[in-house]
Scaffold this active site. Sequence first.
Site, PDB file in Angstrom:
ATOM      1  N   LEU A   1       0.680  -1.106   0.081  1.00  0.00           N
ATOM      2  CA  LEU A   1      -0.122   0.010  -0.095  1.00  0.00           C
ATOM      3  C   LEU A   1       0.885   1.218  -0.210  1.00  0.00           C
ATOM      4  CD1 LEU A   1      -2.748  -1.055   2.658  1.00  0.00           C
ATOM      5  CD2 LEU A   1      -2.935  -1.015   0.204  1.00  0.00           C
TER       6      LEU A   1
ATOM      7  N   GLN B   1       5.347   2.972   0.947  1.00  0.00           N
ATOM      8  CA  GLN B   1       6.770   2.688   1.623  1.00  0.00           C
ATOM      9  C   GLN B   1       7.024   4.016   2.080  1.00  0.00           C
ATOM     10  OE1 GLN B   1       8.453   0.712  -1.847  1.00  0.00           O
ATOM     11  NE2 GLN B   1       9.022  -0.977  -0.479  1.00  0.00           N
TER      12      GLN B   1
ATOM     13  N   GLY C   1       9.555   6.254   5.410  1.00  0.00           N
ATOM     14  CA  GLY C   1      10.908   6.137   6.149  1.00  0.00           C
ATOM     15  C   GLY C   1      10.639   5.129   7.484  1.00  0.00           C
ATOM     16  N   GLN C   2       9.422   5.029   8.002  1.00  0.00           N
ATOM     17  CA  GLN C   2       8.897   4.189   8.972  1.00  0.00           C
ATOM     18  C   GLN C   2       8.459   2.749   8.791  1.00  0.00           C
ATOM     19  OE1 GLN C   2       9.550   5.273  11.975  1.00  0.00           O
ATOM     20  NE2 GLN C   2      10.099   7.317  10.971  1.00  0.00           N
TER      21      GLN C   2
ATOM     22  N   VAL D   1       4.109  -0.854   4.118  1.00  0.00           N
ATOM     23  CA  VAL D   1       2.756  -1.102   4.590  1.00  0.00           C
ATOM     24  C   VAL D   1       1.945  -2.044   3.433  1.00  0.00           C
ATOM     25  CG1 VAL D   1       0.558  -0.522   5.314  1.00  0.00           C
ATOM     26  CG2 VAL D   1       2.448   0.935   5.765  1.00  0.00           C
TER      27      VAL D   1
ATOM     28  N   LYS E   1       1.979  -3.387   8.632  1.00  0.00           N
ATOM     29  CA  LYS E   1       3.105  -2.604   8.650  1.00  0.00           C
ATOM     30  C   LYS E   1       4.482  -3.275   9.013  1.00  0.00           C
ATOM     31  CE  LYS E   1       5.270   1.961  10.163  1.00  0.00           C
ATOM     32  NZ  LYS E   1       4.997   3.138  10.767  1.00  0.00           N
TER      33      LYS E   1
ATOM     34  N   ASP F   1       5.364  12.983  13.125  1.00  0.00           N
ATOM     35  CA  ASP F   1       5.348  12.740  11.901  1.00  0.00           C
ATOM     36  C   ASP F   1       4.009  12.985  10.908  1.00  0.00           C
ATOM     37  OD1 ASP F   1       6.678  12.351   9.162  1.00  0.00           O
ATOM     38  OD2 ASP F   1       6.583  10.276   9.152  1.00  0.00           O
TER      39      ASP F   1
END
Length: 741
Positions: free
Chosen positions: A422, A424, A426-427, A430, A444, A541
């Site tokens: 779904l 992509q 920095g964290q 998904v 995730k 964020d």
Amino acid sequence: MKLQEGVSLVAIFFSLAYTQLVKGQHQPRDDCQTKCGNIKIEYPFGIASGCYYPGDDSFNLTCDEKEKLFIGINVEVVNFNDSAQLSVLFYRFSECIDEQSNETNGTALEYQLGGSFSFSSKNKFTLVGCNALALLNTFGKQNYSTGCLSLCDSQPEANEIRNGVGFCQTDVFDGYKVQFGSARLANQINHSLVYTSVYQFNPCTYAFLVEDGKFDFSATEDLRDLRNVTDFPVALDWSIGNQTCEQAGSTSICGGNSTCFDSTTRPGYVCKCKGGYHGNPYHPDGCQDIDECIIDTHNCSDPKTCKNKDGGFDCKCPSGYNLITTIHSTMKCTRPEYIRRTQSFLVTTIGFLVLLLAVISTQHATKHRKDAKLRRQFFEQNGGGMLIQQISRVGSSNIDFKIFTEESMKEATNGYDESRILGQGGQGTVYKGILPDNSTVAIKKARLGDRSQVDQFVHEMIVLSQINHRNVVKLLGCCLETEFPLLVYEFITSGTLFDHLHGSMFDSSLTWEHRLRIAIEVAGTLAYLHSAASVPIIHRDVKTANILLDENLTAKVADFGASKLIPMDKEQLTTMVQGTLGYLDPEYYTTGLLNEKSDVYSFGVVLMELLSGEKALCFERPETSKHLVSYFASATKENRLHEIIDGQVMNEDNEREIQKAARIAAECTRIMGEERPRMKEVAVELESLSVKTTKHKWSDQNLEENEHLLGGHIVSAQGHTSSRGYDSIKNVASFDIEAGR
């Protein structure tokens, strides 16, 4: 400054002498000369009458006593190829300045070609020299001009060599546009002024046509004397007549086993041999069959089975053999197996399969044990034991949180198939997942880089799982049996706010009412996280890509991978800086001190995006306005805020609301965090702008009484901050989680 202009002329004349095609085929004489030096001559070209294509003297060649081949009057031919092109030599133009008289002298050349030839677009018009302008002008059926400029006041260094410094090259016309024409070079240099700086290393200026890739400029050699090269290869296109293949019909000179093609570069047509044939397609005898069996271009595994045929070949097998195609695309003759051999083969195969099955079973069992051990290792490494203790301490009835297995996550994501991704960032990555009960979730793959933070990660996961707010994406569970933890969230169907504002997946038709409601929902959610939870949560964020929208366009704040819990006894803490450029709080970026005002700044940028429809960071905007905050600030300062407000938002009825919203966004993005309002105050101000709301979620006071509160504190009649209207975290005694503080 008086400009001394040296103008010289390089003229290339095309004398078009086209004659109607001769009906029927022409047979060249048997005694025609077929070579001149090392160059092979083939029909329709020829030397002397009766050897070249009749009716068009353009194909009449001359071979001099030095065995050099010429076309036209003085154009030397150096090569033919199979794609209706030939390479000729053209003399270069030069213009030099006399050291004593300071006068220029140049050369003028004239070339005459037949009408069946024209310049190929493979050529480059080239200028070598300093402070020179070269122009190439053509005229005829279509006028065309091109040119280039070269500037330098000293000899360029090797690392300075580029187009326009000491030399320049430019594309030239397609050939058919200049069947009549000439070319002119105008070289404009004030030699009297640049004598001392340029003349010493560049006494002459040169201009010429050259086939692409056939000239490499050298500043040390070419600026002085062009390495004493006087002529350069130039590509010419040629064709037969000026008719298409359809128009030529039976009068086409294409021989047997050849095909007629319309020329793609000029009028007329060209001929090519069919597949499986080679030779001269223009010769009346036509193209000849290629014997693939002799030249070894067949795909028969055994050369003895190759049998040539007209235009191709066959692989002929002896009697009793079958022809098959191998995995390497070769043709192989195989003999059918007898029943006895088949039985023997089956026995051998079964034995081998039994042995192979035993080996595979052993390997599978070993791998299963290793995988189980690795899953247990990852589970403990990612804080699984601690998580179970925390859940048992809280009580499973007080927390709706599930621990998933690695196998269930693989099945849910179809083996982490790329089509399930779904997003992509920095964290983490998904995926869209389908659980056994057919419910859709978002999975995730988190990035837990520092293993020393496992305790805090587990603690934050427990707290976040208990957030039961309508505008927060619910954390349903996790899987800790993988190298990086997998977090399972509820699935939101309609993409992100970023997609709706800037993406191509959705029609950007959010009205002002939609945008204001989304802003109110996000502001209220952040205020709830900052103020109403037992342990304040800073998202860290906040951006439009982390705000999801459901089918009713209700906002859902997502991606808490960078969020931090603030201890009750601290208002801020020092962390490694995380966030997204464009939304990142500059004070947090420079100091590393994180507090709730960092989320306020990011929300201000989101509010500006909602108002303007512009991206937070856009490198296509002017230098001082690449950042949306700067863009907004300059527009506000210059009293042109209306210019950057999204056209789908602004109208006469909501102008006052938009101006207030812009003011709120500006105050949220102040440089100093202490000058920014709290999210609770921002939520009150935004809700006061909604025409459908008569009473704010956060206060019992009227809207008019609350408009001045941005920058101050909102206090109820009892002297406590209010949090009415928001969902609360479940009441869990061990974590001291309440509806508000």
